[in-house]
Structure formats: structure tokens, C-alpha cells
Motif scaffolding. Structure first.
Motif, short mmCIF file in Angstrom:
data_model
loop_
_atom_site.label_atom_id
_atom_site.label_comp_id
_atom_site.label_asym_id
_atom_site.label_seq_id
_atom_site.Cartn_x
_atom_site.Cartn_y
_atom_site.Cartn_z
N ALA A 137 0.86 -1.19 0.00
CA ALA A 137 0.00 0.00 0.00
C ALA A 137 0.89 1.23 0.00
N THR A 138 0.59 2.18 -0.88
CA THR A 138 1.35 3.43 -0.96
C THR A 138 0.38 4.60 -0.87
N SER A 170 -2.58 3.87 -3.51
CA SER A 170 -2.35 2.73 -4.41
C SER A 170 -2.27 1.46 -3.58
N LEU A 171 -3.00 0.41 -4.01
CA LEU A 171 -2.99 -0.89 -3.34
C LEU A 171 -2.55 -1.97 -4.32
N THR A 172 -1.73 -2.89 -3.83
CA THR A 172 -1.29 -4.03 -4.63
C THR A 172 -1.63 -5.31 -3.89
N ARG A 173 -2.16 -6.31 -4.62
CA ARG A 173 -2.49 -7.60 -4.01
C ARG A 173 -2.13 -8.72 -4.98
N ASP A 179 0.85 -9.77 -9.24
CA ASP A 179 0.51 -8.56 -8.49
C ASP A 179 -0.47 -7.72 -9.29
N GLU A 180 -1.58 -7.32 -8.64
CA GLU A 180 -2.59 -6.47 -9.27
C GLU A 180 -2.74 -5.19 -8.45
N LYS A 181 -2.69 -4.04 -9.13
CA LYS A 181 -2.71 -2.74 -8.45
C LYS A 181 -4.03 -2.02 -8.70
N ASP A 182 -4.55 -1.38 -7.64
CA ASP A 182 -5.73 -0.53 -7.74
C ASP A 182 -5.38 0.80 -7.08
N LYS A 183 -5.93 1.93 -7.58
CA LYS A 183 -5.54 3.23 -7.05
C LYS A 183 -6.70 4.22 -7.11
N ASP A 184 -6.57 5.31 -6.31
CA ASP A 184 -7.57 6.36 -6.26
C ASP A 184 -6.90 7.64 -5.77
N HIS A 185 -7.57 8.79 -6.00
CA HIS A 185 -7.02 10.08 -5.54
C HIS A 185 -8.17 10.98 -5.12
N ASP A 186 -7.80 12.08 -4.41
CA ASP A 186 -8.82 12.99 -3.89
C ASP A 186 -8.22 14.36 -3.65
N TRP A 187 -9.02 15.41 -3.92
CA TRP A 187 -8.66 16.80 -3.59
C TRP A 187 -9.55 17.27 -2.44
N GLU A 188 -8.95 17.93 -1.46
CA GLU A 188 -9.71 18.51 -0.35
C GLU A 188 -9.11 19.86 0.03
N ALA A 189 -9.94 20.76 0.54
CA ALA A 189 -9.50 22.10 0.96
C ALA A 189 -9.47 22.18 2.49
N ASN A 220 -12.26 -0.16 -5.16
CA ASN A 220 -13.04 -1.38 -5.37
C ASN A 220 -12.08 -2.52 -5.71
N ALA A 221 -12.20 -3.62 -4.99
CA ALA A 221 -11.26 -4.72 -5.20
C ALA A 221 -11.97 -6.05 -5.03
#
Length: 391
Positions: A137-138, A170-173, A179-189, A220-221
Motif C-alpha cells: 500500500a502506498t 495505491s494498493l497491490t495484491r 501482483d494487481e494494483k488498484d488506485k484512487d485520488h482525492d482533492w480537499e480544501a 473497489n477490489a
């Protein structure tokens, strides 16, 4: 439930370096050498943008401050069931960097901008019994902080920052041996307000308020286990609470200065880290309480070219009961011990280094029962270098 909880642990571990109940103050600046002591009142370089933007009114007409930092340590989780293979230490060494620029607009108005990583961790569970659910996990984040400061008088200044916070997950399993990677991002103030006052010619006080920040990472995994396919739509929130910080700095003479902090973080508003699996809340017991921070530090200037720093800080645990903590948020009472030095290379530039050790209270996890275990004597270390130039 055991497998779900381990996924949640990997997701929420990002909060350990963002703020979590730790509320990290270390971003590669001289504050690290003082364990954060005096952070809202010291204002000795452009990194005051991150601790009290009102401090820019004490800086030269133009100033740049930059820092590099590494974080490491041992966050070791051991399952109570010895028949199961425990993850062990899941923390990797994590780099960080920061940069700040401040400029005088006129006699009363100052402007600046900060760019820094307010959290980031690399986790590696390795080849263990649960690597089909979580292997690596990163988490990384970047904050852009435009700021203004204004002198109300020769002794009183105010400041404000509007922060744009970007987070990445980023998640790897292990899926069928690959190895399969899934990732996401977000902006917040988020927002920061500061007040700086010269109480006397030798003593100044600073007060800073930071608003809360919420990161929502949606991953989602599908975990393919021997028992069958488990589809886990997971949403984990990584929260940084609102906080107040009051700091004092007193210059005893030209060689010695002492400083201290008293801070508060509003952790009780979050209850417990919220995790939803298939629409059902998991591990949502309200275990949290507000936390308190205190720190003391000293600066010694043996010559005009050297400034030596040391500091000690304490942060209280956010848990009401340390024997019943969340698997996804391992923390407790924290002690920081720090030291470092700054060297004046030229009249316009200086360089510094800092090291810090952070010891966390041990904790026990009771629920879910199948994943019961303990975090024994976790600790972190920081090492950083910084550079400032005025012109």
C-alpha cells in the motif's frame, strides 16, 4: 472478517503520517529539531507558512526555505493466534520534501506560498498468508498553501492560508500469482488562521487554528481466496482534525532562547475510523477522544554562525481504552525527542539538519476476534536537512 480488517489496516495506515492521532509536525524543516516546540511563534524562516502564516511579517523582504526528510521505524503487528502468519513490520522508509517562499509586498503586507508533503507512507506486507487481500500500500499527499500576513501594529500580526490538499492511494495484491494494483485520488480544501504578538522585546506568542481535512479514498477490489471470491467495495476515510496551537518563545539573551507549545486536536468528532463493506459499517465503535499536545525546546547560539536546537514533546492518546484500539489506527501516547543544528553559510543563507525519535504507546486489538493481536512498542524516526536563502 479477518481478511477485511487487514485490508482496512492497509488503507487507514495512511493516516499515521498525515496526522491521525499523531498529528505529525515534521515536514523537513527546523521545527523537527525542536520536536515542534515554539512552532506558532518562532518564525525564523519561510516554513512559518505551515505553522503560523502571521510569522511572515518577521522575515526579510524575500526568503526561500526548502527541506528534505526521511521517515522510518517499526510498526509491527502480531496476531494472538500463533498458527497464523503475522504481517510483522509493515512500514517502509518514506521520503518527504517541502518548499516555502515569502515576499514583502509593502511595509504591512506579506505574501507567500508553501508546497509540502503532509503525509506519505509505503507499506509492504510481503509474501504472507493474506497477500491475496493486501500485499503493498502506498499513500502520498501534496499540499499547496498560498498565504497572506498583515501587520496590525509593530507588535501584532495576523495571517491566513488556504490549502489545496491532494491525496493519492495505491494498493497491490496477489491475484492468481500476479501482483494487481488498484488506485484512487482525492482533492480537499482546508484553512489556517494565525495571530503573532510581541508581548515584550524578548517574548512573543503565537496562536494558530487549522480546519479539519477529510480524504475519501474509494477503492473497489476483488480478493480471490481459496474459500471463494470476495468482492469488497471499500471506502476508507482518512481524517485530519481541526486543531489549535498556542506557542511562546522567550529570548533569555543573545545566546539562549526557550520555547514551548500547548495544543489541542478535535479527534472526538470522528468517533472511530469509518469503514464500510457491502454497505455495512465495520469497526465503528466510538473509541476516540480529543488529544492534547505539549512541547518544550531550547536554542543555543555558541557563535554567530551556529544555532543548536533540542526539544521534547508529548501527545496524548486519542483512545479511551488502549486495550481496545482499532486495527486500522495503531497509536497511543507519544513522546518525541529531537535535536539538530543550523549553520550560517553566508549572511544570506543557512543550512541545517535534524533528527527525531518518536515512541508510541503499545496497544491491543480485540475486535474482530479473529484478528486480535497487539502493536508492541511501535516507534518512528525522522531525519531531515533544510536550507534557507534570503534576498
Amino acid at each position: 472478517m479477518k481478511k477485511i480488517a487487514l485490508v482496512c489496516s492497509g488503507l487507514i495506515f495512511s493516516s499515521v503520517a498525515n496526522a491521525s492521532a499523531l498529528y505529525f509536525y515534521e515536514i523537513g524543516t527546523e521545527d523537527t529539531a525542536l520536536a515542534g516546540a515554539g512552532q506558532a511563534a518562532r518564525a525564523q524562516d519561510a516554513s512559518t507558512i505551515a505553522t503560523n502564516p502571521a510569522g511572515m511579517t518577521r522575515l526579510p523582504d524575500h526568503m526561500f526555505t526548502g527541506g528534505l526528510q526521511a521517515l522510518g521505524g517499526d510498526i509491527n503487528y502480531q496476531l494472538d493466534n500463533d498458527a497464523q502468519q503475522s504481517p510483522g513490520n509493515v512500514l517502509n522508509v518514506t521520503p518527504n520534501a517541502s518548499g516555502f517562499y515569502s515576499q514583502k509586498i509593502n511595509d504591512n503586507l506579506y505574501a507567500g506560498i508553501g508546497l509540502y508533503g503532509n503525509f506519505g507512507l509505503g507499506l509492504d506486507f510481503g509474501d504472507w498468508s493474506g497477500d491475496r487481500v493486501l500485499k503493498k500500500a502506498t499513500v502520498a499527499a501534496l499540499t499547496i498553501s498560498p498565504s497572506l500576513a498583515y501587520k496590525l501594529s509593530d507588535r501584532v500580526s495576523v495571517g491566513a492560508s488556504v490549502n489545496a490538499n491532494y491525496g493519492f492511494l495505491s494498493l497491490t495484491r496477489n491475484v492468481n500469482g500476479n501482483d494487481e494494483k488498484d488506485k484512487d485520488h482525492d482533492w480537499e480544501a482546508s484553512y489556517r488562521l494565525g495571530l503573532l504578538m510581541d508581548l515584550t522585546d524578548q517574548t512573543r506568542a503565537g496562536i494558530t487554528w487549522n480546519s479539519e481535512t477529510k480524504y475519501d479514498f474509494n477503492v473497489n477490489a476483488t480478493a480471490r481466496l481459496p474459500q471463494g471470491d470476495y468482492r469488497l467495495p471499500i471506502s476508507a476515510q482518512v481524517n485530519a482534525p481541526q486543531q489549535l496551537m498556542f506557542s511562546l518563545v522567550h529570548d533569555i539573551d543573545k545566546q539562549w532562547s526557550v520555547m514551548g507549545d500547548l495544543g489541542w486536536q478535535d479527534w472526538s468528532q470522528f468517533g472511530a475510523p469509518e469503514i464500510r463493506v457491502n454497505g455495512q459499517q465495520v469497526n465503528n465503535t466510538n473509541r476516540m477522544k480529543d488529544t492534547w499536545h505539549t512541547a518544550v525546546g531550547v536554542q543555543y547560539r555558541p557563535t554567530e554562525d551556529w544555532r543548536l536546537n533540542a526539544g521534547v514533546a508529548f501527545d496524548s492518546t486519542p483512545y479511551r481504552d488502549q486495550s481496545d484500539v482499532s486495527l486500522s489506527l495503531p497509536t497511543g501516547d507519544e513522546w518525541r525527542f529531537a535535536t539538530g543544528a543550523q549553520y550560517q553559510i553566508t549572511p544570506a543563507s543557512n543550512v541545517g539538519f535534524a533528527v527525531e525519535y518518536l515512541h508510541m504507546q503499545s496497544s491491543k486489538v480485540q475486535t474482530p476476534a479473529i484478528a486480535a493481536g497487539s502493536y508492541d512498542h511501535p516507534y518512528l524516526w525522522f531525519a531531515s536537512v533544510n536550507y534557507s536563502y534570503q534576498f
